[in-house]
Scaffold this motif. Structure first.
Motif, PDB file in Angstrom:
ATOM      1  N   PHE A 122      12.848 -12.759 -26.072  1.00  0.00           N
ATOM      2  CA  PHE A 122      12.722 -11.664 -25.105  1.00  0.00           C
ATOM      3  C   PHE A 122      11.539 -10.765 -25.457  1.00  0.00           C
ATOM      4  CE2 PHE A 122      13.609  -7.134 -24.403  1.00  0.00           C
ATOM      5  CZ  PHE A 122      13.648  -7.099 -23.010  1.00  0.00           C
ATOM      6  N   PHE A 123      11.417 -10.432 -26.738  1.00  0.00           N
ATOM      7  CA  PHE A 123      10.287  -9.595 -27.163  1.00  0.00           C
ATOM      8  C   PHE A 123       8.956 -10.290 -26.845  1.00  0.00           C
ATOM      9  CE2 PHE A 123      13.094  -7.501 -30.590  1.00  0.00           C
ATOM     10  CZ  PHE A 123      13.458  -6.492 -29.708  1.00  0.00           C
ATOM     11  N   LEU A 124       8.911 -11.606 -27.092  1.00  0.00           N
ATOM     12  CA  LEU A 124       7.682 -12.347 -26.847  1.00  0.00           C
ATOM     13  C   LEU A 124       7.334 -12.360 -25.357  1.00  0.00           C
ATOM     14  CD1 LEU A 124       5.499 -13.990 -28.307  1.00  0.00           C
ATOM     15  CD2 LEU A 124       6.917 -16.036 -27.949  1.00  0.00           C
ATOM     16  N   ALA A 125       8.371 -12.506 -24.511  1.00  0.00           N
ATOM     17  CA  ALA A 125       8.133 -12.558 -23.065  1.00  0.00           C
ATOM     18  C   ALA A 125       7.736 -11.208 -22.499  1.00  0.00           C
ATOM     19  CB  ALA A 125       9.388 -13.064 -22.348  1.00  0.00           C
ATOM     20  N   THR A 126       8.103 -10.139 -23.199  1.00  0.00           N
ATOM     21  CA  THR A 126       7.801  -8.787 -22.702  1.00  0.00           C
ATOM     22  C   THR A 126       6.669  -8.141 -23.488  1.00  0.00           C
ATOM     23  OG1 THR A 126       9.600  -7.951 -24.101  1.00  0.00           O
ATOM     24  CG2 THR A 126      10.122  -8.395 -21.782  1.00  0.00           C
ATOM     25  N   ASP A 127       5.783  -8.986 -24.049  1.00  0.00           N
ATOM     26  CA  ASP A 127       4.569  -8.510 -24.728  1.00  0.00           C
ATOM     27  C   ASP A 127       4.868  -7.630 -25.944  1.00  0.00           C
ATOM     28  OD1 ASP A 127       2.998  -9.834 -22.839  1.00  0.00           O
ATOM     29  OD2 ASP A 127       3.091  -8.132 -21.469  1.00  0.00           O
ATOM     30  N   GLN A 128       5.942  -7.974 -26.653  1.00  0.00           N
ATOM     31  CA  GLN A 128       6.261  -7.266 -27.902  1.00  0.00           C
ATOM     32  C   GLN A 128       6.181  -8.278 -29.043  1.00  0.00           C
ATOM     33  OE1 GLN A 128       9.687  -4.327 -27.411  1.00  0.00           O
ATOM     34  NE2 GLN A 128       9.973  -5.590 -25.561  1.00  0.00           N
ATOM     35  N   ALA A 129       4.975  -8.798 -29.234  1.00  0.00           N
ATOM     36  CA  ALA A 129       4.787  -9.912 -30.157  1.00  0.00           C
ATOM     37  C   ALA A 129       5.180  -9.559 -31.578  1.00  0.00           C
ATOM     38  CB  ALA A 129       3.332 -10.392 -30.106  1.00  0.00           C
ATOM     39  N   LEU A 130       4.857  -8.361 -32.026  1.00  0.00           N
ATOM     40  CA  LEU A 130       5.181  -7.995 -33.408  1.00  0.00           C
ATOM     41  C   LEU A 130       6.681  -7.923 -33.633  1.00  0.00           C
ATOM     42  CD1 LEU A 130       2.453  -5.273 -34.102  1.00  0.00           C
ATOM     43  CD2 LEU A 130       2.476  -7.672 -34.826  1.00  0.00           C
ATOM     44  N   ALA A 131       7.394  -7.336 -32.662  1.00  0.00           N
ATOM     45  CA  ALA A 131       8.860  -7.298 -32.774  1.00  0.00           C
ATOM     46  C   ALA A 131       9.435  -8.702 -32.775  1.00  0.00           C
ATOM     47  CB  ALA A 131       9.450  -6.477 -31.622  1.00  0.00           C
ATOM     48  N   ALA A 132       8.892  -9.576 -31.920  1.00  0.00           N
ATOM     49  CA  ALA A 132       9.349 -10.969 -31.888  1.00  0.00           C
ATOM     50  C   ALA A 132       9.106 -11.640 -33.229  1.00  0.00           C
ATOM     51  CB  ALA A 132       8.635 -11.727 -30.773  1.00  0.00           C
ATOM     52  N   GLY A 133       7.904 -11.419 -33.790  1.00  0.00           N
ATOM     53  CA  GLY A 133       7.598 -12.020 -35.090  1.00  0.00           C
ATOM     54  C   GLY A 133       8.564 -11.571 -36.160  1.00  0.00           C
TER      55      GLY A 133
END
Length: 947
Positions: free
Chosen positions: A689-700
């Protein structure tokens, strides 16, 4: 003396009144059973007698005034009122104390043999009244009259031969005379004996015909006769209930008689009006219910059988009983509700003991113990526990819970109490595990004290893990594993499988011990469970999936640990058999619904949702996940709530519904969840979800945490959680292409050859991290793997990337075809199962684009397996030479197969293959070990084509 109906009796009384008017005194003794209409008859006759000009003096015998001398006579004189001029000294005569009154009794008439001036004077006063007008003396319930009044009535009978006097005495009918000496003296002189009969069906039909709005009185009369037994008082009460019901609903009696409050009150009034013995018998019959017999009633009341049989016969004649049972449930309820609580409870306890001693089924014994709300002795506790098992088998968990709650409160022995407590927890778990947590601390104490069976102790460990009480569960498990005799093979395997489900291994179980030691050789079940859990280490191998199928074939809802079943389903899903896993989910969910096991239904729905997501069926994934969360409250899910919520977040994210996904993520989850594999599912979904919503660092951060935990737990297997591939996508988003490529290469190295889905996903990500010229070859392999893995969602992504790769290389035709195919698969993910008209329209549009006729499409033949393999590879862009090398056949054979494929599919060009037919789904029959039937395969193919 013959029985007669109400109208006939009234007519005969009118005839006796006419005879008495001519100066010929008459006496009528009217008999009837309980609530047979005697009183109503007497009142109606009295009303008509007054209207005809007679002086009517009335009285009613009463238990309360049975010892009051001249009580009935006093009522007779006072009932005349101002309408009659009675001698003033009558009151004085009635009030004179009678020295012999103390010797009078209801059944003792010796005093009437003694001359009594007062009685003679009162007789004279009454006979003098007859000189001016006819006189009627009407006495109801004469069996309760006092002795001096009975003496007066007999004196009048002897002296009224030429008087205009009619005496009407109402007496209840019993097998034995209630006043034997009075009856003996009375019957020495002329008298008329009337015996009231119950209402017949014809009588009731006549009554109903007089009621408003009865279309078919004869039909309804049959039902009312069954309900009332022809008892006039009950019948009239039922008619009152009918009138009230019709006022609220004009169709109230469409299906039969209406019985309500008035009927219940009439039952009680009739019983309380008679003697205490009849009431006691009726109460005993009500408590015994369907098992009531004269013998059991006798045992219950401690009476004589012949007396009980007489009383039962009286109640049956009155319509209250049918045989020895209360005739109607509404009457039974009224009698029970009218009993003092202590008396009712005591009777139920006595009945329970009687039935238990007779060897009656435990569930029938338990019903009386539950009604009594006590289990006074050990036999009662044993009966309650046995009854709970029968209730569960019959699909009645509510009764099972009530039995076990009573058993827990009544048990005095600690072992027995804890055994009952475990049984109660096990039943409560089936509907709402949050309620069952109340007993877990006590049960864990019982495990440590060795007061529970091994099977129960293992279940307590499972329940504790469910709610995240990891340390407490581990301590309890250690007690079991460290026992001198160890565990039996089945319990050891199931305990190990439970720890695998939560932690990916049983390392916590083995910490400081030798693991779940078995005290005997491994059985077939234990061996299958052990082989099934190997997928946590080796992925979805044939060994794990085969054992998983054997487990599912032998499992039973409520008996097999849910964690074992969940593990088997996960093994099938990871072993490239998601459709088979879905089929088992559906089958087990139906079985759980039949048994009313809500917890199983909820968890299976959660697993079914994750399988639907794995298959790319997003709509079903959302539906099943939401259903799972609706079945159980959040607290009841414990740490398992991570499963349906993770699926819901992932599916909503794929659908682009980010607000809904974010709303799910805002809901709190147990901290203990992140110590288990369920937390990894949740972290992966949140990271995506983070990756899809442009929150790459949180996704990582989430993907890195997954990797750290899996390495710590020594279960770093891509099939379980492809965290490296997910982290590679984060790096691509951040522009770190080299790091992404390295992560994917590591994932491919760790993925087993059988993990075709992980290999397909990894190759897609690797293509994105590679040079444009290298991408088509990687993506072609990715599409092949994902098609075989039956993952439409990942296949759509790979096809889309494949199209973009060709577009970047300037290969527009191939790019266009792949884009069309990607769109088709994507639509199938987003909206499967289109309506028939939409499906047909889409099918026709596809056919038109391909350049072949609809009728050809409808009649095309199914491809052979060899033709399907060739067509599939050709559709993906392989040349004939490449196909020949891949399939180990000649180029000429490839050309021949393609010629037949074109003819069967009604196409003319190689590029039409991908646009008109999803070969993996549509061309051949099921693959080996794929148990999904042909109809499902064809349906899936039609969905993809239609979309």
């Amino acid at each position: 003396m013959a029985r007669m109906g109400y109208d006939a009796a009234l007519s005969q009384l009118r005839g006796l009144l006419a005879e008495s008017r001519s100066g010929s005194g008459r006496l009528a003794l009217v008999e009837g059973g309980l609530a047979s209409g005697k009183t109503h008859l007497l009142h109606e006759f009295s009303r008509q007698a007054v209207k005809s000009g007679a002086l009517v003096l009335t009285a009613t015998g009463s238990r309360a005034e049975r010892k009051l001398p001249m009580g009935v006579v006093d009522q007779l004189f006072r009932s005349a009122g101002p309408a009659a001029s009675l001698p003033e000294h009558a009151t004085r005569l009635i009030g004179i104390p009678d020295e012999s009154a103390a010797s009078w009794g209801a059944n003792q008439l010796t005093p009437y043999r003694t001359p009594d001036t007062r009685v003679r004077e009162l007789c004279g006063l009454l006979l003098d009244l007859c000189a001016d007008q006819p006189v009627v003396l009407a006495v109801d319930d004469v069996q309760f009259a006092d002795g001096p009044s009975l003496r007066l009535l007999l004196s009048l009978q002897r002296r009224m031969v030429s008087a205009r006097l009619l005496i009407v005495l109402n007496e209840w009918h019993r097998g034995k005379p209630t006043l034997p000496e009075f009856r003996a003296e009375l019957t020495r002189h002329p008298y008329s004996h009337l015996r009231l009969a119950s209402l017949s069906v014809e009588d009731i039909t006549t009554l109903l015909a007089k009621e408003a709005g009865v279309p078919d009185p004869a039909r309804l009369a049959q039902g009312y006769h069954r309900v009332t037994g022809g008892n006039p008082m009950l019948m009239h009460a039922a008619l009152d209930d009918r009138a009230g019901a019709l006022a609220a609903d004009e169709d109230a009696d469409r299906d039969g008689p209406v019985v309500g409050f008035a009927f219940a009150q009439a039952v009680l009034a009739g019983l309380y009006r008679w003697d205490a013995e009849l009431l006691s018998v009726a109460r005993a019959a009500a408590v015994l219910g369907g098992r009531s017999t004269p013998a059991l009633i006798t045992q219950l009341l401690g009476s004589r059988l012949e007396d009980t049989e007489e009383l039962v016969r009286i109640l049956a004649d009155s319509g209250m009983l049918l045989g020895a049972r209360i005739r109607h449930p509404r009457a039974e309820t009224a009698i029970l509700d009218g009993m003092p609580y202590g008396e009712r409870s005591g009777l139920h306890t006595q009945v329970a003991r009687l039935l238990y001693e007779r060897g009656t089924a435990a569930i029938d014994v338990a019903r009386h113990l539950l009604a009594a709300d006590e289990a006074p002795e050990p036999w009662a506790v044993a009966a309650l526990r046995d009854a709970s098992e029968h209730a569960l088998a019959a699909g009645d968990p509510d009764t099972a819970v009530r039995c076990l709650e009573l058993a827990v409160g009544a048990s005095s022995d600690p072992r027995e109490r804890h055994a009952s407590m475990y049984d109660l927890t096990r039943v409560l778990w089936r509907k709402n595990s949050a309620v069952a947590t109340t007993y877990l601390p006590s049960l864990r104490g019982a495990v440590e004290a060795g007061q529970l069976s091994v099977a129960a102790a293992v279940a307590v460990v499972r329940y504790s893990l469910w709610h995240g009480e990891v340390e407490a569960a581990t301590r309890a498990a250690a007690v079991l594993t460290e026992a001198p005799d160890g565990l039996d093979p089945r319990s050891a395997a199931e305990l190990s499988a439970t720890f695998h489900w939560y932690f990916g291994s049983d390392r916590r179980l083995k910490a400081g011990t030798d693991g779940a030691r078995s005290s005997a050789r491994r059985g077939t079940w234990a061996h299958a469970v052990d082989r099934m859990t190997t997928f946590w280490v080796r992925g979805g191998s044939d060994t794990a999936t085969t054992s998983a199928q054997h487990i599912l074939q032998s499992c039973h809802v409520g008996d097999t640990p849910l964690e074992v079943v969940a593990g088997a389903l996960l093994a099938l899903r990871c072993g490239s058999k998601p459709k088979l896993a879905r089929s088992w989910c559906e089958r087990l969910t139906q079985e759980a619904a039949r048994f009313g096991d809500v917890t199983w239904q909820a968890v299976l729905s959660g697993i079914s949702a994750s399988i639907a997501l794995r298959l790319g069926d997003l709509a079903t994934a959302v539906q099943q996940a939401e259903r799972a969360l609706q079945l159980l409250p959040a607290k009841a899910w414990g740490i398992l709530i991570g499963l349906p919520r993770a699926t819901l977040v992932a599916a909503r994210t794929c659908l682009g519904d980010y607000d809904a996904a974010a709303q799910v993520l805002r809901q709190p989850v147990p901290d203990a969840m992140f110590e288990t594999f369920l937390g990894l599912y949740y972290l992966e979904a949140r990271g995506r979800f983070f990756l899809a919503t442009d929150q790459a660092l949180a996704a990582g951060g989430d993907f890195q945490l997954c990797g750290r935990l899996m390495r710590e737990w020594e279960v770093d297997l891509p099939a379980l959680n492809p965290w490296r591939g997910n982290l590679a996508q984060v790096n691509l988003e951040l522009g770190h292409t080299g790091e992404a490529r390295e992560l994917v290469r590591q994932q491919l190295e760790r993925a087993r050859s059988a993990d075709i889905r992980i290999r397909g996903i990894s190759l897609r990500v690797l293509a994105a991290a590679s040079e444009p010229a290298q991408r088509p070859a990687l993506l072609r392999q990715s599409v092949e793997f994902l098609t075989a893995a039956q993952d439409r969602l990942e296949l759509a992504r790979a096809l889309n990337d494949f199209s973009l790769a060709h577009q970047k290389l300037g290969e527009c035709d191939q790019a266009r075809l792949l884009a069309r195919r990607a769109t088709q698969v994507t639509r199938a993910c987003l909206a499967p199962g289109l309506p028939a008209d939409e499906e047909g329209g889409a099918d026709q549009r596809t056919a038109a684009q391909a350049g072949w006729r609809q009728e050809d499409h409808q009649t095309r033949q199914v491809l052979s397996e060899a033709e399907r393999r060739v067509a599939e590879l050709a559709a993906l862009g392989h040349t004939n030479r490449e196909i020949s090398q891949m399939l180990y056949i000649t180029v000429s054979t490839v050309e021949q197969h393609l010629t037949r494929v074109y003819r069967k599919l009604g196409i003319t060009r190689r590029t039409d293959l991908l646009a008109v037919y999803e070969l993996r789904e549509h061309g051949g029959g099921p693959q080996q070990n794929d148990l999904t039937d042909a109809d499902t395969l064809l349906s899936a193919g039609r969905e993809d084509i239609a979309s």
